[in-house]
Design a protein around this motif. Structure first.
Motif, mmCIF file in Angstrom:
data_model
loop_
_atom_site.group_PDB
_atom_site.id
_atom_site.type_symbol
_atom_site.label_atom_id
_atom_site.label_comp_id
_atom_site.label_asym_id
_atom_site.label_seq_id
_atom_site.Cartn_x
_atom_site.Cartn_y
_atom_site.Cartn_z
ATOM 1 N N LYS A 62 0.851 -1.186 0.000
ATOM 2 C CA LYS A 62 0.000 0.000 0.000
ATOM 3 C C LYS A 62 0.885 1.234 0.000
ATOM 4 C CE LYS A 62 -4.052 -1.804 2.310
ATOM 5 N NZ LYS A 62 -5.004 -1.614 3.386
ATOM 6 N N ARG A 63 0.389 2.249 -0.635
ATOM 7 C CA ARG A 63 1.125 3.493 -0.704
ATOM 8 C C ARG A 63 0.578 4.434 0.341
ATOM 9 N NH1 ARG A 63 1.075 7.542 -5.625
ATOM 10 N NH2 ARG A 63 -1.108 7.241 -5.239
ATOM 11 N N HIS A 64 1.442 5.109 1.066
ATOM 12 C CA HIS A 64 0.981 6.062 2.069
ATOM 13 C C HIS A 64 0.506 7.337 1.382
ATOM 14 C CE1 HIS A 64 2.339 3.641 5.401
ATOM 15 N NE2 HIS A 64 3.497 3.452 4.780
ATOM 16 N N ILE A 65 -0.630 7.846 1.830
ATOM 17 C CA ILE A 65 -1.157 9.061 1.217
ATOM 18 C C ILE A 65 -0.581 10.268 1.928
ATOM 19 C CG2 ILE A 65 -3.277 7.958 0.465
ATOM 20 C CD1 ILE A 65 -4.706 9.332 2.779
ATOM 21 N N THR A 66 -0.569 11.379 1.213
ATOM 22 C CA THR A 66 -0.050 12.612 1.795
ATOM 23 C C THR A 66 -1.165 13.342 2.526
ATOM 24 O OG1 THR A 66 -0.555 13.865 -0.189
ATOM 25 C CG2 THR A 66 1.624 12.846 -0.074
ATOM 26 N N TYR A 67 -0.795 14.348 3.275
ATOM 27 C CA TYR A 67 -1.763 15.170 3.999
ATOM 28 C C TYR A 67 -2.707 15.847 3.018
ATOM 29 C CZ TYR A 67 -3.564 18.935 6.952
ATOM 30 O OH TYR A 67 -4.385 19.798 7.628
ATOM 31 N N GLY A 74 -8.530 20.884 -2.320
ATOM 32 C CA GLY A 74 -8.503 21.523 -3.631
ATOM 33 C C GLY A 74 -7.855 22.895 -3.577
ATOM 34 N N LEU A 75 -8.500 23.881 -4.199
ATOM 35 C CA LEU A 75 -7.917 25.216 -4.310
ATOM 36 C C LEU A 75 -8.554 26.217 -3.352
ATOM 37 C CD1 LEU A 75 -7.606 25.441 -8.176
ATOM 38 C CD2 LEU A 75 -5.805 25.018 -6.527
ATOM 39 N N THR A 76 -8.992 25.776 -2.187
ATOM 40 C CA THR A 76 -9.604 26.711 -1.242
ATOM 41 C C THR A 76 -8.530 27.558 -0.589
ATOM 42 O OG1 THR A 76 -9.461 25.070 0.507
ATOM 43 C CG2 THR A 76 -11.525 25.171 -0.710
ATOM 44 N N ARG A 77 -8.847 28.821 -0.413
ATOM 45 C CA ARG A 77 -7.864 29.695 0.226
ATOM 46 C C ARG A 77 -7.989 29.562 1.738
ATOM 47 N NH1 ARG A 77 -10.434 35.378 -1.482
ATOM 48 N NH2 ARG A 77 -12.095 34.124 -2.269
ATOM 49 N N PRO A 78 -6.942 29.842 2.487
ATOM 50 C CA PRO A 78 -7.014 29.714 3.941
ATOM 51 C C PRO A 78 -7.982 30.737 4.531
ATOM 52 C CG PRO A 78 -4.898 30.608 3.254
ATOM 53 C CD PRO A 78 -5.614 30.209 2.020
#
Length: 122
Positions: A62-67, A74-78
């Motif tokens: 299995k491949r570990h997923i990133t955060y 997606g492209l939401t701004r902080p």
């Protein structure tokens, strides 16, 4: 100058011309070879291969997923909640400015102009 001297000079000029022509030909050949080598290297880099690129092999299978993949934002701004409420408050204040003064009714603020008569006399 005698004819012999002219013949010797013309032979020298012919030799120089041949040397110049051969050096020019050599130069053109070198440029052609360089260009052909450059194009061949470029073609080798950009050719498509039939096999797909290999994935990195994992030990567990299995491949570990990133955060980033885990959150999938997606492209939401902080967001900054303080700024949100500040702009919300400013908007509400602007809305309330049009309501007029608060307090008891003080009559028409513009007043009544006594010099204007808009009625019709009978």
């Amino acid at each position: 100058m005698s004819e012999d001297e002219l013949a010797i000079e013309s032979d020298k000029n012919d030799d120089m011309d041949e040397d110049a022509e051969s050096s020019e030909d050599d130069l053109y050949e070198q440029v052609k070879q360089k260009r052909a080598a450059k194009l061949a290297a470029k073609a080798e880099i950009y050719t498509r291969t039939s096999s797909p690129p290999s994935l990195p092999e994992t030990v567990d299978g299995k491949r570990h997923i990133t955060y980033q993949i885990e959150k999938n934002r997606g492209l939401t701004r902080p967001k900054n909640p303080r700024k949100k409420y500040r702009t919300k408050h400013d908007k509400a204040q602007k809305r309330r400015l049009g309501q007029g003064p608060s307090g008891p009714y003080g009559g028409e603020s513009s007043g009544i102009n006594a010099r204007i008569s808009r009625s019709i006399r009978l």
